[in-house]
Design a protein around this motif. Structure first.
Motif, mmCIF file in Angstrom:
data_model
loop_
_atom_site.group_PDB
_atom_site.id
_atom_site.type_symbol
_atom_site.label_atom_id
_atom_site.label_comp_id
_atom_site.label_asym_id
_atom_site.label_seq_id
_atom_site.Cartn_x
_atom_site.Cartn_y
_atom_site.Cartn_z
ATOM 1 N N MET A 534 -3.235 15.772 -2.909
ATOM 2 C CA MET A 534 -2.899 14.477 -2.332
ATOM 3 C C MET A 534 -2.530 13.456 -3.408
ATOM 4 N N PHE A 535 -2.987 13.712 -4.636
ATOM 5 C CA PHE A 535 -2.752 12.798 -5.747
ATOM 6 C C PHE A 535 -2.725 13.621 -7.018
ATOM 7 N N LEU A 559 -15.459 2.473 -1.129
ATOM 8 C CA LEU A 559 -14.077 2.803 -0.742
ATOM 9 C C LEU A 559 -13.088 1.759 -1.220
ATOM 10 N N GLU A 560 -13.406 0.489 -1.106
ATOM 11 C CA GLU A 560 -12.477 -0.559 -1.496
ATOM 12 C C GLU A 560 -12.183 -0.495 -2.996
ATOM 13 N N GLU A 561 -13.212 -0.239 -3.777
ATOM 14 C CA GLU A 561 -13.043 -0.166 -5.226
ATOM 15 C C GLU A 561 -12.254 1.102 -5.602
ATOM 16 N N PHE A 562 -12.556 2.202 -4.928
ATOM 17 C CA PHE A 562 -11.832 3.462 -5.163
ATOM 18 C C PHE A 562 -10.340 3.320 -4.820
ATOM 19 N N SER A 563 -10.042 2.648 -3.710
ATOM 20 C CA SER A 563 -8.663 2.440 -3.288
ATOM 21 C C SER A 563 -7.922 1.574 -4.296
ATOM 22 N N ALA A 564 -8.588 0.532 -4.780
ATOM 23 C CA ALA A 564 -7.941 -0.347 -5.763
ATOM 24 C C ALA A 564 -7.619 0.424 -7.046
ATOM 25 N N PHE A 565 -8.557 1.289 -7.476
ATOM 26 C CA PHE A 565 -8.343 2.096 -8.682
ATOM 27 C C PHE A 565 -7.111 3.012 -8.526
ATOM 28 N N ILE A 566 -7.024 3.688 -7.411
ATOM 29 C CA ILE A 566 -5.899 4.611 -7.191
ATOM 30 C C ILE A 566 -4.579 3.863 -7.170
ATOM 31 N N ARG A 578 0.819 11.803 -2.543
ATOM 32 C CA ARG A 578 1.759 12.648 -1.805
ATOM 33 C C ARG A 578 2.690 11.755 -0.998
ATOM 34 N N PRO A 579 3.978 11.914 -1.202
ATOM 35 C CA PRO A 579 4.922 11.073 -0.457
ATOM 36 C C PRO A 579 4.980 11.466 1.017
ATOM 37 N N GLY A 580 5.410 10.491 1.802
ATOM 38 C CA GLY A 580 5.606 10.751 3.230
ATOM 39 C C GLY A 580 4.353 10.599 4.054
ATOM 40 N N MET A 581 3.264 10.229 3.439
ATOM 41 C CA MET A 581 2.022 10.049 4.186
ATOM 42 C C MET A 581 1.489 8.638 3.937
ATOM 43 N N ASN A 582 0.675 8.157 4.858
ATOM 44 C CA ASN A 582 0.078 6.825 4.729
ATOM 45 C C ASN A 582 -0.897 6.819 3.568
ATOM 46 N N ALA A 583 -0.673 5.895 2.614
ATOM 47 C CA ALA A 583 -1.497 5.855 1.402
ATOM 48 C C ALA A 583 -2.966 5.616 1.729
ATOM 49 N N SER A 584 -3.229 4.758 2.672
ATOM 50 C CA SER A 584 -4.631 4.446 3.022
ATOM 51 C C SER A 584 -5.329 5.683 3.568
ATOM 52 N N VAL A 585 -4.591 6.471 4.377
ATOM 53 C CA VAL A 585 -5.186 7.682 4.935
ATOM 54 C C VAL A 585 -5.480 8.687 3.842
ATOM 55 N N ILE A 586 -4.503 8.832 2.911
ATOM 56 C CA ILE A 586 -4.714 9.786 1.804
ATOM 57 C C ILE A 586 -5.922 9.360 0.968
ATOM 58 N N ILE A 587 -5.992 8.063 0.614
ATOM 59 C CA ILE A 587 -7.084 7.587 -0.240
ATOM 60 C C ILE A 587 -8.425 7.743 0.464
ATOM 61 N N LYS A 588 -8.451 7.486 1.782
ATOM 62 C CA LYS A 588 -9.693 7.649 2.545
ATOM 63 C C LYS A 588 -10.136 9.118 2.520
ATOM 64 N N ASP A 589 -9.147 10.053 2.671
ATOM 65 C CA ASP A 589 -9.511 11.474 2.608
ATOM 66 C C ASP A 589 -10.031 11.839 1.229
#
Length: 623
Positions: A534-535, A559-566, A578-589
């Motif tokens: 995914m990354f 989660l918020e801190e992890f998302s900001a880091f990515i 991974r292109p073509g997918m929602n970034a928030s969904v990928i980061i949450k997974d």
């Protein structure tokens, strides 16, 4: 006295000796009379007898007047016949030839006596027509005269006086002395020893590139009859041609001559005199001895065993960069005909090309050779002699024995099983900093056609251009490869062989084993990540990783801190989602995979434990 009856009669009285001038006309007398009779009489070939009759009647009239003056001296009365009497009671409307001196004739007859009508002989009873030669003393004199000028199929009744028949002696106990004979004749045939084969052309093709020569092999249809029109045989009833060599003694001599010089498609009437036909023996029950034969012939096919393949290019291909060779696989349309133009097969009617390998024995030898050296889009006419086609065996219910075949072929495409895709760049932007590769997500425009230009699909037919991930088995392999290495805005032409396309089975709208032609344009490009990720890091990841993730240094990463880091890594081009997918969904997974105890935050021990598990895996979807 001129009519269809011709008679010369003695008028000197019973028992009187006729004067010499009233006997059988001499040759000189006939000739002198012939010149004095009108041409309309001479044309009937009975003019000599008729003229003699006219001359005699003039003499009789004079003698009658003399008798009237000298009644006591001479008594006038009718007497015996002095020449033949001919009754032409059935004359054909068309008479191309009349019996002449030295002609041979074949005729049926019934012979009866004038007195009482008793039959003494009949060719009908014997079942065999009478054959003889006219004017050379081979028949009784009266028959020699009576048959002159007859037409085939004419019927005559000929009355012959004794002195022109068997005279005062008779013959064989059958004909008594001084018998007047009556012959009812039906003329069946005329020929002469000087006759040759007569040829009349009924129809002939406008174009005739080749005519029959000795040693050629021909196939022809025929209707056969006797000169009288009586049917002998026909090839049409069996729907099978007569097949034979010419000039090798396999045919009667007259037919050998009659076939020479014919074109395929030509119709002829061939008249064969008996001595160039079956002669004195005849043939079977249908062809009697000494019969003139009439054949209506239609030449269907013609070849020589020395003939080679004949190839004519009827349309050149444009921009031919490659020609077929042995081992290639070809798809082509064809119309198959015989030399006379009649069709036996067509791929167009089936709406399906004929597909085969070249030079590997999958098709007839002549076609195997003809398919080599072809370009896509080329059209050829191929004439295949039977020894390079189906030979003497033919194909049951389709190809006759020893048939020359004509194929009009249109090459749709060809390829070799070892072919790669072919790529031709038709436009490339001046600036190209990034090119497509595996795992990238791209959007592209395309037209997909067959090699003959037939359009199969186009992205313009849809609301939006397709989006795909390269290397993800989302498109056919050849197209996937053809889309790699492209810049945004680049245009390409890509040729995909079937083993890299839809293969031998084809697909919806795509024929079996079809070579495909793509026109491509790359519209957008998003760099991707390997399948299963995914990354990915685009360089080295931070070391140690957890302190980099712990942005506020509190030793835990929600989660918020992890998302900001990515997102920081992505924005600084240090990592890629991974292109073509929602970034928030990928980061949450990704976060959920790292949060082992599911308490909503990642700690150092959880990251270490996950890293140890990852070392034993080939695929993962987290950091």
């Amino acid at each position: 006295m001129q009519s269809k009856f011709t008679r010369l009669q003695n008028s000197t009285g019973a028992g009187a000796t006729p004067p010499p001038s009233l006997g059988e006309p001499s040759y000189e007398l006939e000739e002198s009379l012939r010149s004095s009779v009108p041409s309309s009489f001479r044309s009937s070939r009975l003019s000599v007898a008729t003229a003699a009759s006219t001359y005699t009647m003039a003499f009789v009239v004079s003698l009658f007047l003399l008798c009237c003056v000298f009644v006591i001296v001479v008594k006038c009365d009718s007497g015996p016949l002095i020449d033949v009497v001919v009754d032409r009671y059935d004359i054909p409307s068309v008479c191309p030839r009349e019996v002449g001196t030295e002609d041979f004739v074949r005729y049926h007859f019934n012979g009866t006596f004038f007195e009482g009508g008793k039959k003494f002989d009949s060719s009908h009873d014997r079942g065999n027509a009478f054959i003889s030669q006219v004017g050379l003393g081979r028949m009784i004199t009266g028959m020699d005269r009576g048959i002159m000028g007859m037409c085939v199929n004419e019927r005559r009744k000929i009355t012959i006086p004794p002195h022109l028949a068997y005279g005062s002696i008779g013959t064989g106990g059958v004909i008594p002395p001084d018998a007047v004979l009556v012959f009812d004749i039906h003329l069946l045939d005329i020929w002469s020893s000087d006759d040759k084969v007569q040829i009349s052309t009924i129809s002939k093709p406008e174009k005739c590139k080749r005519t029959v020569e000795a040693s050629d092999y021909v196939r022809y249809h025929y209707n056969g009859s006797l000169l009288s029109g009586m049917y002998i045989d026909t090839s049409f009833s069996s729907n099978q041609t007569y097949n034979t060599y010419v000039g090798k003694g396999d045919l009667i001599q007259g037919m050998e001559e009659g076939l020479l010089g014919m074109c395929v498609g030509e119709r002829r009437i061939v008249v064969v005199p008996p001595f160039l036909g079956y002669g004195e023996k005849g043939y079977g029950t249908k062809i009697p001895p000494q019969a003139t034969l009439v054949f209506e012939v239609l030449l269907v096919d013609l070849f020589n065993t020395n003939d080679d393949l004949e190839v004519v290019i009827t349309r050149l291909a444009k921009n031919c960069t490659r020609k077929t060779v042995k081992g290639d696989y070809i798809r082509y349309h064809y119309n198959g005909t015989f030399l006379d133009g009649s069709a036996f097969d067509s791929s167009y009617k089936r709406n399906s090309t004929y597909n085969t390998y070249i030079g590997m024995g999958y098709v007839i030898l002549g076609m195997d050779r003809a398919l080599q050296g072809l370009c896509i889009g080329e059209r050829r006419r191929v004439v295949v002699p039977p020894h390079l086609a189906y030979g003497e065996q033919g194909v049951e219910d389709l190809i006759p024995s020893s048939a020359v075949l004509v194929f009009d072929i249109n090459v749709i495409d060809f390829h070799n099983p070892k072919d790669p895709i072919e790529i031709k760049v038709t436009h490339k932007p001046k600036e190209c900093n990034m090119t497509s590769e595996g795992d990238d997500m791209i959007q592209y425009r395309y037209n997909c056609s067959l090699m003959d230009g037939t359009l199969l699909y186009s992205s313009d037919h849809y609301d939006s251009a397709p989006i795909t991930t390269l290397g993800a088995n989302k498109v056919i392999l050849g197209l996937d490869d053809g889309l790699k290495g492209m810049c945004v805005g680049e245009k390409r032409e890509v040729i995909v062989p079937p083993h890299l396309g839809h293969g031998e089975n084809g697909a919806s709208g795509v024929p079996k084993s079809a070579v495909l032609f793509f026109e491509l344009e790359l519209l957008s490009l998003s760099k991707g990540v390997p399948d299963g990720y995914m990354f990915v890091w685009l360089g080295d990841s931070p070391d140690p990783l957890f302190p980099a993730m712990d942005l506020n240094g509190d030793h835990e990463v929600p989660l918020e801190e992890f998302s900001a880091f990515i997102m920081i890594q992505v924005s600084e081009l240090k990592g890629r989602l991974r292109p073509g997918m929602n970034a928030s969904v990928i980061i949450k997974d990704m976060f959920d995979n790292q949060d082992r105890d599911k308490d909503g935050k990642i700690v150092l021990d959880e990251l270490k434990l996950k890293a140890e598990e990852d070392s034993d895996k080939a695929r993962h979807e987290e950091l």
